[in-house]
Design an enzyme around this catalytic site. Sequence first.
Site, PDB file in Angstrom:
ATOM      1  N   HIS A  37      47.422  10.198  38.554  1.00 40.48           N
ATOM      2  CA  HIS A  37      46.757   8.937  38.906  1.00 40.48           C
ATOM      3  C   HIS A  37      46.789   8.703  40.417  1.00 40.48           C
ATOM      4  CE1 HIS A  37      45.688   7.482  34.912  1.00 40.48           C
ATOM      5  NE2 HIS A  37      46.776   8.098  34.503  1.00 40.48           N
ATOM      6  N   THR A  38      46.744   9.803  41.157  1.00 42.57           N
ATOM      7  CA  THR A  38      46.676   9.705  42.615  1.00 42.57           C
ATOM      8  C   THR A  38      45.289  10.086  43.130  1.00 42.57           C
ATOM      9  OG1 THR A  38      47.547  11.942  42.694  1.00 42.57           O
ATOM     10  CG2 THR A  38      49.129  10.178  43.011  1.00 42.57           C
ATOM     11  N   ASP A  39      44.488  10.803  42.309  1.00 43.54           N
ATOM     12  CA  ASP A  39      43.220  11.344  42.856  1.00 43.54           C
ATOM     13  C   ASP A  39      42.251  10.234  43.265  1.00 43.54           C
ATOM     14  OD1 ASP A  39      42.499  10.787  40.165  1.00 43.54           O
ATOM     15  OD2 ASP A  39      41.423  12.690  39.875  1.00 43.54           O
ATOM     16  N   GLY A 125      40.142  16.365  23.337  1.00 42.48           N
ATOM     17  CA  GLY A 125      40.958  15.162  23.519  1.00 42.48           C
ATOM     18  C   GLY A 125      42.408  15.479  23.841  1.00 42.48           C
ATOM     19  N   LEU A 128      43.327  18.373  28.618  1.00 40.26           N
ATOM     20  CA  LEU A 128      43.322  19.599  29.425  1.00 40.26           C
ATOM     21  C   LEU A 128      41.923  19.844  30.011  1.00 40.26           C
ATOM     22  CD1 LEU A 128      45.526  21.898  27.123  1.00 40.26           C
ATOM     23  CD2 LEU A 128      46.268  20.533  29.085  1.00 40.26           C
ATOM     24  N   SER A 129      41.124  18.778  30.081  1.00 39.43           N
ATOM     25  CA  SER A 129      39.840  18.785  30.797  1.00 39.43           C
ATOM     26  C   SER A 129      38.746  19.612  30.136  1.00 39.43           C
ATOM     27  CB  SER A 129      40.024  19.269  32.241  1.00 39.43           C
ATOM     28  OG  SER A 129      40.769  18.345  32.937  1.00 39.43           O
ATOM     29  N   SER A 130      38.564  19.435  28.837  1.00 33.65           N
ATOM     30  CA  SER A 130      37.462  20.153  28.187  1.00 33.65           C
ATOM     31  C   SER A 130      36.114  19.673  28.731  1.00 33.65           C
ATOM     32  CB  SER A 130      37.525  20.008  26.669  1.00 33.65           C
ATOM     33  OG  SER A 130      37.549  18.660  26.304  1.00 33.65           O
ATOM     34  N   SER A 131      35.971  18.392  29.053  1.00 35.36           N
ATOM     35  CA  SER A 131      34.666  17.930  29.534  1.00 35.36           C
ATOM     36  C   SER A 131      34.373  18.485  30.930  1.00 35.36           C
ATOM     37  CB  SER A 131      34.557  16.402  29.504  1.00 35.36           C
ATOM     38  OG  SER A 131      35.571  15.822  30.264  1.00 35.36           O
ATOM     39  N   ASP A 175      39.964  16.989  38.017  1.00 34.61           N
ATOM     40  CA  ASP A 175      39.709  17.924  36.919  1.00 34.61           C
ATOM     41  C   ASP A 175      38.592  18.899  37.285  1.00 34.61           C
ATOM     42  OD1 ASP A 175      41.501  16.224  35.805  1.00 34.61           O
ATOM     43  OD2 ASP A 175      40.101  15.309  34.386  1.00 34.61           O
TER      44      ASP A 175
HETATM   45  C1  GLA Z   1      42.137  12.156  34.179  1.00 39.62           C
HETATM   46  C2  GLA Z   1      41.030  12.024  35.222  1.00 39.62           C
HETATM   47  C3  GLA Z   1      41.491  12.580  36.567  1.00 39.62           C
HETATM   48  C4  GLA Z   1      42.827  11.956  36.984  1.00 39.62           C
HETATM   49  C5  GLA Z   1      43.839  12.028  35.846  1.00 39.62           C
HETATM   50  C6  GLA Z   1      45.115  11.286  36.164  1.00 39.62           C
HETATM   51  O1  GLA Z   1      42.406  13.506  33.927  1.00 39.62           O
HETATM   52  O2  GLA Z   1      39.873  12.717  34.795  1.00 39.62           O
HETATM   53  O3  GLA Z   1      40.493  12.355  37.533  1.00 39.62           O
HETATM   54  O4  GLA Z   1      42.658  10.647  37.430  1.00 39.62           O
HETATM   55  O5  GLA Z   1      43.308  11.505  34.639  1.00 39.62           O
HETATM   56  O6  GLA Z   1      45.819  11.904  37.184  1.00 39.62           O
END
Ligand code: GLA
Length: 390
Positions: A37-39, A125, A128-131, A175
Site C-alpha cells: 500500500h505504498t505504490d 482472486g 497474485l495479479s492475474s488481472s 502489479d
Molecule cells: C493491489 C494493487 C497494487 C497495490 C497493492 C497493495 O495489488 O493492485 O497497486 O496497491 O494492492 O500494495
Amino acid sequence: MANIDALTQQFIQQYGGEADGIAVFHAPGRVNLIGEHTDYNGGYVFPAALTFGTTLLIRKREDNKLGLATTNFPLSKQFAIDEIFYDAADDWMNYPKGIVNELKQTGVEFNNGYDLLYHGEIPNGSGLSSSASIEVVTAYALLNMEGLPTDTVKIALLSQKSENEFNGVQCGIMDQFAVANGKKDHAILLMCDTLEYDLVPFNSGKYKLVIGNTNKRRGLVDSAYNERRRQCEQAVEDLRGAFPELTLLGQISLEQFNSAKHLIKDDTVRARAQHVVEEIDRVLQSMAALKANDLEQFGRLMNGSHDSLRDLYEVTGPELDAMVAAAREVQGVLGSRMTGAGFGGCTVSLVHEDSIEAFKEEVGRKYTEATGLTADFYVCSIGNGVERLV
Ligand code: GLA
C-alpha cells in the site's frame, strides 16, 4: 510452464485453421516481498515476477473482429474492434477489451482483427495479479503482432490506465510494472512516483519464498482499497500545513512525518499515514539488509510489515493473520507477511529449505483449525516479465 503443443491444439479446436501463424506470449503473476500500500502513495515497492502466469496464443484474422477465449472457463465471444465497451457480463474479457480500447486511444490503428486464447495458471482472486498478467500479455502481444515497439514501462502504464478507467479499479502501478519488467532471480526495487527502478538479485541461499494461499475470496477489497486511498489523500491535505508542496505521502521522510503528524486530526487517518511512511522506510532498510546478506533482518522487516498492515492499515483480516501467526511458529521461518491488497489472498514467508515440508503440514493444519478453510502452498521461484515464447 504451459504445454504449448496442447494449447495450440486447443486453439485450432476453438478457431479452426492450422498452427501456422499462431504466436505465443507469456506474462507472469507477481508476489510483493515488502512495501505494501505504498505504490499509490508514491513510495517504494519490492515485488518479483513468478514463474507461472498467463500464456496467450494469438493469430491474425482477415476481418476486424476480436475473438476471446480461455482454457479456464467456457465463456468465449467475438467483438468488433471498433465497438469495444465495458460490460459486466463479459467478466474476465473486460481486461483484454480494456487493453484494445487503451491501445486505440494511444493511436494504434488496427487494420485487421485477432483470435486470442488465454491459459491462466494464477488462482483467481488470490492476490497474485492475474488481472495485471492478462492486461500486460495482451498489450505486449498486440503491439508485437502490429510490428510496434514493446516498451515494457509504457505497457505497464497503459495497462494500469486501462484497469483504472475501463475496469474501474483504482489500483496503483506495482502489479503491472512487476509483470511487465520482472527478471529471473531478481526482485524489483521500484520508486512508484518516478518509476525509477533497480533489478536486485534475490539470493536467499538455503531460504525459499513460500506463498500460502488462504483461499479466502477478497470480498470487500475494492471499496476498502478505495477508502484507504482517500484516507491517504486526507493525510496529505492535513500535512500540507507543514509541507505546503506535498502531493504524496512518499515525499516525506519518517522524521518529517513524525514532526508533523499532530496536524492529522483523525486518529484512523493518522494511523494509515503512519503505516505508509514507516513501510517505505522498511523497504529501504530491507535493501540494506539484502546488501549485507542479513536475511534474518529481512525476515524481521517482513514481520514488521505485516504487523503494521494488521494494526495500523487494517487490511489483513482473520485468515491472513491466522496463516502468518502459524507460519512464524515454524522453526526455520525468518519472516511471514500478507502480500498484495489484503483481506484475503496470499501470504509470503521466508522458509529454510529443510523446513518446507514441516511448514506446509503445520501451517496447513493450524490454518484449517483456525478458519475451517484449506490452504494451498507454492514454493516460489522468481521468473521473467512478459515475453514472446514462439
Ligand atoms: C493491489 C494493487 C497494487 C497495490 C497493492 C497493495 O495489488 O493492485 O497497486 O496497491 O494492492 O500494495
